[in-house]
Design a protein around this motif. Structure first.
Motif, short mmCIF file in Angstrom:
data_model
loop_
_atom_site.label_atom_id
_atom_site.label_comp_id
_atom_site.label_asym_id
_atom_site.label_seq_id
_atom_site.Cartn_x
_atom_site.Cartn_y
_atom_site.Cartn_z
N MET A 1 -2.60 -11.46 0.83
CA MET A 1 -3.35 -10.37 0.21
C MET A 1 -3.92 -9.43 1.26
SD MET A 1 -6.42 -10.48 -2.63
CE MET A 1 -7.69 -11.04 -1.50
N ALA A 2 -4.40 -9.98 2.37
CA ALA A 2 -4.92 -9.13 3.44
C ALA A 2 -3.82 -8.26 4.04
CB ALA A 2 -5.55 -10.01 4.52
N LEU A 3 -2.64 -8.84 4.24
CA LEU A 3 -1.52 -8.06 4.77
C LEU A 3 -1.07 -6.99 3.78
CD1 LEU A 3 0.55 -11.01 6.29
CD2 LEU A 3 -0.62 -9.21 7.58
N ALA A 4 -1.00 -7.35 2.50
CA ALA A 4 -0.58 -6.38 1.49
C ALA A 4 -1.59 -5.24 1.37
CB ALA A 4 -0.41 -7.08 0.15
N ALA A 5 -2.87 -5.57 1.48
CA ALA A 5 -3.89 -4.52 1.43
C ALA A 5 -3.77 -3.59 2.63
CB ALA A 5 -5.28 -5.16 1.38
N ALA A 6 -3.45 -4.15 3.79
CA ALA A 6 -3.29 -3.32 4.99
C ALA A 6 -2.08 -2.39 4.86
CB ALA A 6 -3.14 -4.21 6.22
N VAL A 7 -0.96 -2.94 4.35
CA VAL A 7 0.23 -2.10 4.17
C VAL A 7 -0.02 -1.02 3.13
CG1 VAL A 7 2.61 -2.12 3.33
CG2 VAL A 7 1.84 -3.88 4.90
N THR A 8 -0.72 -1.38 2.06
CA THR A 8 -1.02 -0.39 1.01
C THR A 8 -1.91 0.72 1.55
OG1 THR A 8 -0.83 -2.10 -0.70
CG2 THR A 8 -2.03 -0.09 -1.28
N SER A 9 -2.88 0.36 2.38
CA SER A 9 -3.74 1.37 2.98
C SER A 9 -2.93 2.32 3.87
CB SER A 9 -4.85 0.69 3.79
OG SER A 9 -5.64 1.65 4.47
N THR A 10 -2.02 1.74 4.65
CA THR A 10 -1.19 2.57 5.54
C THR A 10 -0.25 3.47 4.74
OG1 THR A 10 -1.27 0.85 7.24
CG2 THR A 10 0.46 2.51 7.44
N SER A 11 0.37 2.92 3.71
CA SER A 11 1.35 3.70 2.94
C SER A 11 0.69 4.82 2.15
CB SER A 11 2.13 2.78 2.00
OG SER A 11 1.27 2.21 1.02
N THR A 12 -0.49 4.56 1.61
CA THR A 12 -1.17 5.62 0.86
C THR A 12 -1.67 6.73 1.78
OG1 THR A 12 -3.20 4.27 0.95
CG2 THR A 12 -1.87 4.12 -1.05
N GLN A 13 -2.07 6.37 2.98
CA GLN A 13 -2.52 7.39 3.92
C GLN A 13 -1.35 8.18 4.50
OE1 GLN A 13 -4.93 5.48 6.91
NE2 GLN A 13 -6.51 4.84 5.45
N SER A 14 -0.22 7.50 4.74
CA SER A 14 0.91 8.16 5.39
C SER A 14 1.81 8.88 4.39
CB SER A 14 1.74 7.13 6.17
OG SER A 14 0.96 6.50 7.16
N PHE A 15 2.04 8.26 3.23
CA PHE A 15 3.01 8.82 2.28
C PHE A 15 2.42 9.11 0.90
CE2 PHE A 15 5.20 5.63 5.00
CZ PHE A 15 5.86 6.52 5.84
N GLY A 16 1.22 8.64 0.65
CA GLY A 16 0.61 8.83 -0.66
C GLY A 16 1.20 7.95 -1.74
N VAL A 17 1.81 6.83 -1.37
CA VAL A 17 2.42 5.92 -2.34
C VAL A 17 2.03 4.48 -1.98
CG1 VAL A 17 4.40 7.42 -2.76
CG2 VAL A 17 4.54 5.69 -0.97
#
Length: 214
Positions: free
Chosen positions: A24-40
């Motif tokens: 969950m921590a890893l998925a939250a980190a990836v989600t934070s990066t993807s929303t900031q970089s690509f908005g998805v």
């Protein structure tokens, strides 16, 4: 046999909770990066978070209820096998989706280091870790489910039909088959009758009153 399996159960469920926390921590980190970089956000990350939340909500309760109320409905072996199998499928789907995402290599240029920046490299490592921990959680749960299922089937084959509704702590895994009560036969083929008298079969298949031997 029930005591070692009880200890194995606690270890397996606790390990699954720990792996879910990491995922969950890893998925939250990836989600934070993807929303900031690509908005998805990506489906595998959302699935990992959902599977982790379900794991957190249920597995600690299963451990606690087995200790406090080992005979409760949530502690039944059939319930435990069904729910853990469902969770294992969620973790399998998470790992498979993350592996598929990683193999495509479009987002974050995973697999193409010449095109990656520092953010991309970190995200790809996180995706690989999500995949690994999700598959590991699936394997651990599936191994425990298989062990519990085999032992329950073995107990049921020994006429312990109530094993499916018992808890792991109280299950008759090592108990022998229940004894079969047979009507004692007297000498001469006579069977003890009602009121202390014996009854026997004559050559003509008629029932005759016998005598009581003291």
């Amino acid at each position: 046999m029930a005591l070692p399996l009880t200890l194995i159960r606690v270890v397996v469920l606790s390990t699954s909770i720990l792996l879910a926390l990491i995922d969950m921590a890893l998925a939250a980190a990836v989600t934070s990066t993807s929303t900031q970089s690509f908005g998805v956000y990506f489906p595998y990350a959302a699935l990992a978070i959902a599977a982790a939340i379900l794991t957190f909500l249920t597995l600690p309760a299963m451990i606690a209820l087995e200790i406090s109320r080992p005979g409760g409905p949530t502690s039944m072996i059939i319930v435990e096998i069904s729910w853990l199998f469902f969770l294992s499928l969620l973790w399998l789907a998470t790992g498979a989706d993350a592996a598929d995402f990683n193999s495509v290599g479009f987002w974050f240029a995973c697999g193409r280091p010449e095109l990656q920046g520092s953010v991309d490299i970190g995200a790809c490592h996180e995706i690989s870790a999500i995949e690994a921990f999700a598959f590991l959680n699936w394997i651990i749960l599936l191994a425990y489910i298989g062990t519990l299922l085999v032992m329950s089937l073995a107990a049921a084959s020994r006429k312990h039909t109530g094993v499916w509704t018992s808890s792991v702590a109280n299950a008759p895994f090592g108990a022998p088959a229940p004894a079969v009560n047979l009507t004692p036969m007297s000498h001469g083929g006579q069977v003890a009758g009602v009121g202390g008298h014996s009854a026997g079969y004559s050559a003509g298949n008629s029932v005759q009153a016998g005598t009581v031997h003291v």
